[in-house]
Motif scaffolding. Structure first.
Motif, mmCIF file in Angstrom:
data_model
loop_
_atom_site.group_PDB
_atom_site.id
_atom_site.type_symbol
_atom_site.label_atom_id
_atom_site.label_comp_id
_atom_site.label_asym_id
_atom_site.label_seq_id
_atom_site.Cartn_x
_atom_site.Cartn_y
_atom_site.Cartn_z
ATOM 1 N N GLY A 266 36.635 56.554 34.469
ATOM 2 C CA GLY A 266 37.607 56.624 33.394
ATOM 3 C C GLY A 266 37.868 55.303 32.714
ATOM 4 O O GLY A 266 38.483 55.250 31.642
ATOM 5 N N ARG A 267 37.382 54.206 33.317
ATOM 6 C CA ARG A 267 37.569 52.875 32.723
ATOM 7 C C ARG A 267 36.247 52.244 32.304
ATOM 8 O O ARG A 267 36.205 51.515 31.325
ATOM 9 N N PHE A 268 35.194 52.510 33.054
ATOM 10 C CA PHE A 268 33.869 51.924 32.779
ATOM 11 C C PHE A 268 32.958 52.997 32.194
ATOM 12 O O PHE A 268 33.009 54.157 32.604
ATOM 13 N N THR A 269 32.096 52.571 31.273
ATOM 14 C CA THR A 269 31.105 53.463 30.684
ATOM 15 C C THR A 269 29.761 52.753 30.624
ATOM 16 O O THR A 269 29.650 51.685 30.018
ATOM 17 N N ILE A 270 28.770 53.360 31.249
ATOM 18 C CA ILE A 270 27.417 52.811 31.215
ATOM 19 C C ILE A 270 26.620 53.534 30.139
ATOM 20 O O ILE A 270 26.795 54.741 29.916
ATOM 21 N N SER A 271 25.774 52.798 29.450
ATOM 22 C CA SER A 271 24.915 53.394 28.432
ATOM 23 C C SER A 271 23.612 52.611 28.381
ATOM 24 O O SER A 271 23.492 51.545 28.996
ATOM 25 N N ARG A 272 22.656 53.141 27.644
ATOM 26 C CA ARG A 272 21.372 52.450 27.567
ATOM 27 C C ARG A 272 20.753 52.653 26.193
ATOM 28 O O ARG A 272 20.976 53.684 25.552
ATOM 29 N N ASP A 273 19.988 51.672 25.774
ATOM 30 C CA ASP A 273 19.211 51.747 24.543
ATOM 31 C C ASP A 273 17.780 51.442 24.938
ATOM 32 O O ASP A 273 17.399 50.278 25.101
ATOM 33 N N ASN A 274 16.984 52.485 25.127
ATOM 34 C CA ASN A 274 15.623 52.290 25.631
ATOM 35 C C ASN A 274 14.749 51.519 24.647
ATOM 36 O O ASN A 274 13.854 50.784 25.062
ATOM 37 N N ALA A 275 14.995 51.680 23.368
ATOM 38 C CA ALA A 275 14.213 50.946 22.368
ATOM 39 C C ALA A 275 14.426 49.445 22.508
ATOM 40 O O ALA A 275 13.512 48.647 22.291
ATOM 41 N N LYS A 276 15.635 49.063 22.885
ATOM 42 C CA LYS A 276 15.959 47.640 23.063
ATOM 43 C C LYS A 276 15.791 47.209 24.508
ATOM 44 O O LYS A 276 16.025 46.044 24.838
ATOM 45 N N ARG A 277 15.430 48.148 25.387
ATOM 46 C CA ARG A 277 15.277 47.853 26.815
ATOM 47 C C ARG A 277 16.546 47.209 27.368
ATOM 48 O O ARG A 277 16.491 46.245 28.126
ATOM 49 N N THR A 278 17.678 47.758 26.989
ATOM 50 C CA THR A 278 18.965 47.180 27.361
ATOM 51 C C THR A 278 19.887 48.249 27.920
ATOM 52 O O THR A 278 19.933 49.377 27.413
ATOM 53 N N VAL A 279 20.609 47.865 28.971
ATOM 54 C CA VAL A 279 21.626 48.711 29.577
ATOM 55 C C VAL A 279 22.973 48.014 29.382
ATOM 56 O O VAL A 279 23.071 46.799 29.545
ATOM 57 N N TYR A 280 23.983 48.791 29.037
ATOM 58 C CA TYR A 280 25.301 48.241 28.755
ATOM 59 C C TYR A 280 26.337 48.757 29.746
ATOM 60 O O TYR A 280 26.176 49.824 30.339
ATOM 61 N N LEU A 281 27.403 47.985 29.900
ATOM 62 C CA LEU A 281 28.554 48.436 30.669
ATOM 63 C C LEU A 281 29.806 48.071 29.873
ATOM 64 O O LEU A 281 30.142 46.895 29.751
ATOM 65 N N GLN A 282 30.447 49.092 29.329
ATOM 66 C CA GLN A 282 31.722 48.904 28.641
ATOM 67 C C GLN A 282 32.827 49.025 29.678
ATOM 68 O O GLN A 282 32.928 50.055 30.362
ATOM 69 N N MET A 283 33.634 47.997 29.785
ATOM 70 C CA MET A 283 34.696 47.967 30.772
ATOM 71 C C MET A 283 36.034 47.860 30.058
ATOM 72 O O MET A 283 36.279 46.886 29.337
ATOM 73 N N ASN A 284 36.875 48.858 30.258
ATOM 74 C CA ASN A 284 38.205 48.885 29.650
ATOM 75 C C ASN A 284 39.273 48.877 30.737
ATOM 76 O O ASN A 284 38.987 49.144 31.906
ATOM 77 N N SER A 285 40.496 48.590 30.325
ATOM 78 C CA SER A 285 41.628 48.594 31.268
ATOM 79 C C SER A 285 41.305 47.791 32.520
ATOM 80 O O SER A 285 41.536 48.243 33.646
ATOM 81 N N LEU A 286 40.785 46.612 32.314
ATOM 82 C CA LEU A 286 40.341 45.796 33.447
ATOM 83 C C LEU A 286 41.503 45.376 34.327
ATOM 84 O O LEU A 286 42.629 45.138 33.849
ATOM 85 N N LYS A 287 41.214 45.298 35.625
ATOM 86 C CA LYS A 287 42.199 44.931 36.634
ATOM 87 C C LYS A 287 41.736 43.671 37.355
ATOM 88 O O LYS A 287 40.524 43.390 37.403
ATOM 89 N N PRO A 288 42.652 42.941 37.956
ATOM 90 C CA PRO A 288 42.237 41.744 38.712
ATOM 91 C C PRO A 288 41.197 42.059 39.789
ATOM 92 O O PRO A 288 40.316 41.229 40.045
ATOM 93 N N GLU A 289 41.257 43.242 40.367
ATOM 94 C CA GLU A 289 40.282 43.609 41.403
ATOM 95 C C GLU A 289 38.888 43.887 40.854
ATOM 96 O O GLU A 289 37.951 44.092 41.622
ATOM 97 N N ASP A 290 38.744 43.886 39.531
ATOM 98 C CA ASP A 290 37.414 44.002 38.929
ATOM 99 C C ASP A 290 36.705 42.656 38.862
ATOM 100 O O ASP A 290 35.535 42.588 38.473
#
Length: 114
Positions: free
Chosen positions: A65-89
Motif C-alpha cells: 500500500g506504500r511501495f509500488t514496483i514497476s518496470r520498463d523493459n525497453a529501458k531495461r529499468t525497474v522502479y520502486l515508488q515509495m510513498n508514506s515513508l517511515k523511519p523504519e524504511d
C-alpha cells in the motif's frame, strides 16, 4: 554478465516519497522476475517488492500500500515508488532477480528522518 545500478535514494522526511531506479546492462533482464531488496544496519537483507516478467507484483505487509514496483523493459529499468515513508524504511536498497543470482550492485541509501 548483467550489471545492476541503483539510484534515486536520499534523505527524506517521514511521510515523504522517493522513486528508486535500477538500470540493468543486459536486455535479457526483461525475462526475469525482479525484486527490490533492502538492508538496514545490523539486519539481514529483505525482499520488499517483486515484479514478474508479465508485470504481476507482490509485497510484504510492511510496505504493501506504500511501495509500488514497476518496470520498463525497453529501458531495461525497474522502479520502486515509495510513498508514506517511515523511519523504519531507512536502509540501503538494492535490486536483483528473485531469487537473487546477479552480482549485487552498490545499492542506494534511503534515509527517512526528520
Amino acid at each position: 554478465q548483467v550489471q545492476l545500478v541503483e539510484s534515486g535514494g536520499g534523505l527524506v522526511q517521514p511521510g515523504g516519497s522517493l522513486r528508486l531506479s535500477c538500470a540493468a546492462s543486459g536486455s535479457i533482464v526483461r525475462l526475469y522476475t525482479m525484486g527490490w531488496y533492502r538492508q538496514a544496519p545490523g539486519k539481514q537483507r529483505e525482499l520488499v517488492a517483486v515484479i514478474t516478467s508479465g508485470g504481476s507484483t507482490n509485497y510484504p505487509d510492511s510496505v504493501k500500500g506504500r511501495f509500488t514496483i514497476s518496470r520498463d523493459n525497453a529501458k531495461r529499468t525497474v522502479y520502486l515508488q515509495m510513498n508514506s515513508l517511515k523511519p523504519e524504511d531507512t536502509a540501503v536498497y538494492y535490486c536483483n532477480k528473485d531469487p537473487p543470482s546477479i552480482t549485487w550492485g552498490q545499492g542506494t541509501q534511503v534515509t527517512v528522518s526528520s
